[in-house]
Design a protein around this motif. Structure first.
Motif, PDB file in Angstrom:
ATOM      1  N   GLY A 283       0.735  -1.198   0.164  1.00 41.45           N
ATOM      2  CA  GLY A 283      -0.040   0.020   0.228  1.00 41.45           C
ATOM      3  C   GLY A 283       1.039   1.072   0.005  1.00 41.45           C
ATOM      4  O   GLY A 283       1.877   1.610   0.290  1.00 41.45           O
ATOM      5  N   THR A 284       0.143   2.758  -0.264  1.00 43.40           N
ATOM      6  CA  THR A 284       0.601   3.636  -0.187  1.00 43.40           C
ATOM      7  C   THR A 284      -0.143   4.571   0.280  1.00 43.40           C
ATOM      8  O   THR A 284      -1.296   4.779  -0.099  1.00 43.40           O
ATOM      9  N   ASN A 285       0.357   5.488   1.004  1.00 41.56           N
ATOM     10  CA  ASN A 285      -0.612   7.143   1.688  1.00 41.56           C
ATOM     11  C   ASN A 285      -0.994   7.277   0.729  1.00 41.56           C
ATOM     12  O   ASN A 285      -0.384   7.486  -0.524  1.00 41.56           O
ATOM     13  N   LEU A 286      -2.246   8.222   0.484  1.00 47.39           N
ATOM     14  CA  LEU A 286      -3.036   8.959  -0.296  1.00 47.39           C
ATOM     15  C   LEU A 286      -2.618  10.360   0.187  1.00 47.39           C
ATOM     16  O   LEU A 286      -3.282  10.945   1.218  1.00 47.39           O
ATOM     17  N   ASN A 287      -2.139  11.382  -1.065  1.00 43.73           N
ATOM     18  CA  ASN A 287      -2.349  12.605  -0.512  1.00 43.73           C
ATOM     19  C   ASN A 287      -2.743  13.221  -2.424  1.00 43.73           C
ATOM     20  O   ASN A 287      -3.443  12.410  -3.173  1.00 43.73           O
TER      21      ASN A 287
END
Length: 464
Positions: A283-287
């Protein structure tokens, strides 16, 4: 006579008007000052008050409950320094004693102490001093370098003061906390502050995400391994790190959440090592930038970039492209929130994952699977056991999967995801095979590693 009366009436009217005007304009203004003054007294002055929202804030009780359960830990290590050129090349030399120190927290009346791994690393002798100046020799029970948590023990016929665990999941930003430890080799010292942030990741880019409690309670060298407690005197964190260009406190410090630390030491006591449960996702962070890249509107949460086959996430129905926004009701704004919460769970625990898929929110129960990895320090690689599906996809009977590179030199070869099938021409089917081969190898000889990449191509590396 009439003229006199007329003048008297005029004077009387003029006096009445003058008096009325004075009462209305002058005294009327003065009477409004008192209510204004009373309204001003309702504001809280900028100086510290023991009354917060009508509740008395007294930190002395929490300090008294905890100060006697926080100890000074002295770590004695032995190193050998060569005194001539032959000892330099062949090893040897006179042993030299080095002493380091930190803090620890007694968590049971029979003397179990939790501290940081870096406080006791490489110790040949551990000495614990209580707040009453009594000294004990400590035994190392176990460590977990990934979370920087260690468990040691002291023995006595008497029961020790100890600090009960609190629930770090219930912490709120702005909540008052105390840091208790032994900075600069001083005796127990208490500092106060508030929770500044939760889920802080200091290693965002090194592939080992962390989740710290951030506080502005002053923490300095020697505070490592000490207690972060709430106003009830409950342990809600283990003080571990500061970020500073000078090496001393400059406004922020970081603690391992108590739920994670408690789970680590319970695993050490029950299993001898840490049992880590994972969802099985990448997963990866959302921005704003990543949301535009993935074509979603959300700018908070964890975007599922990949699913590990056979994992709990795969079996539970989580799909690539889902957005995880909470787990068991705990809000997930970034990846460190997710790893921080899962760090307090074990394999086979069931968690309820709230996901957003195509604009619709749904809750997916997921059974966590055990993370089984092994770090091949010499090669700079971390590997894990391969599933039958992983092997079948590449048409090979055996192998272990490289999960990540541990050094920058190795990371340039992009080995993450390849399957190692042989080391030094010996068949590798599990991480136990890797451990045995690495332990029995000739330490002066190079290592030959055969692997199959994602395209099914077989290659060989020689590590010297």
């Amino acid at each position: 006579m009439k003229q006199t009366m007329r003048l008297f009436v005029v004077a009387l009217v003029a006096g009445a008007v003058t008096l009325g005007g004075y009462k209305y304009f002058i005294e009327g203004e003065n009477t409004s000052a008192l209510p204004q003054q009373e309204r001003q007294t309702n504001f809280i002055p900028t100086s510290f008050s023991s009354e917060v929202n009508g509740t008395s804030l007294d930190l002395t009780e929490a300090a008294e409950k905890t100060v006697h359960a926080v100890v000074h830990v002295k770590n004695t290590t032995l190193s050998r320094e060569p005194s001539n050129i032959m000892e330099y090349f062949n090893g040897g030399g006179q042993p030299r004693e080095m002493v380091g120190s930190g803090s620890g927290v007694i968590i049971t009346p029979d003397g179990y102490i939790i501290t940081n791994n870096h406080v006791i690393a490489n110790a040949s002798q551990l000495t614990v001093t209580l707040n009453n100046n009594k000294t004990y020799q400590a035994e190392l029970i176990g460590t977990d370098p990934k979370t920087d948590i260690a468990l040691i023990k002291i023995d006595s016929k008497d029961e020790f003061h100890y600090i009960p665990f609190g629930d770090s999941n219930n912490l709120k930003i702005g909540e008052w906390v105390l840091a208790v430890g032994n900075p600069f080799n001083l005796t127990s010292t208490v500092t106060a502050g508030i929770i500044s942030a939760k889920g802080r990741d200091l290693n965002e880019f090194d592939g080992n995400p962390q989740s710290f409690i951030q506080t502005d309670a002053a923490v300095n060298r020697g505070n490592s391994g000490g207690a972060l407690v709430n106003t009830n005197g409950e342990l809600i964190g283990i003080n571990t790190a500061i970020t500073s260009e000078t090496g001393s406190y400059v406004g922020y410090s970081f603690a391992v959440p108590s739920n994670n630390a408690r789970k680590v030491i319970e695993d050490i006591m029950e299993y001898g090592n840490v049992q880590q449960g994972i969802l099985g996702i990448r997963g990866t962070n959302l921005n704003s930038k990543s949301a535009e890249q993935f074509g979603v509107k959300q700018t908070q949460g964890v975007y599922v970039a990949g699913i590990e086959r056979g994992s709990g996430a795969d079996k539970g129905g989580i799909k690539e492209g889902d957005i995880i926004n909470s787990v068991d009701g705990i809000q997930i704004s970034k990846f460190s929130d997710l790893t921080g919460y899962l760090g307090s769970k074990r394999p086979n625990d069931i968690v309820n994952v709230s996901i957003l898929r195509n604009g619709e929110e749904r809750v997916v129960p997921v059974t966590l699977v055990k993370l089984e990895t092994y770090e091949i320090d010499y090669l700079g690689l971390e590997v894990k056991n391969a599933s039958k599906t992983d092997l079948a996809d590449r048409g090979i009977p055996n192998g272990v999967i490289v999960t990540k590179a541990l050094t920058r030199d190795i990371s340039q070869y992009n080995l993450a995801g390849v399957l190692i099938t042989n080391i030094n021409d010996e068949k590798v089917s599990s991480i136990d095979d890797v451990k045995q081969i690495m332990a029995a190898r000739n330490f002066n000889a190079p290592i030959k590693m055969t692997f199959v990449n994602q395209k099914g191509e077989t290659n060989t590396f020689i590590f010297r």
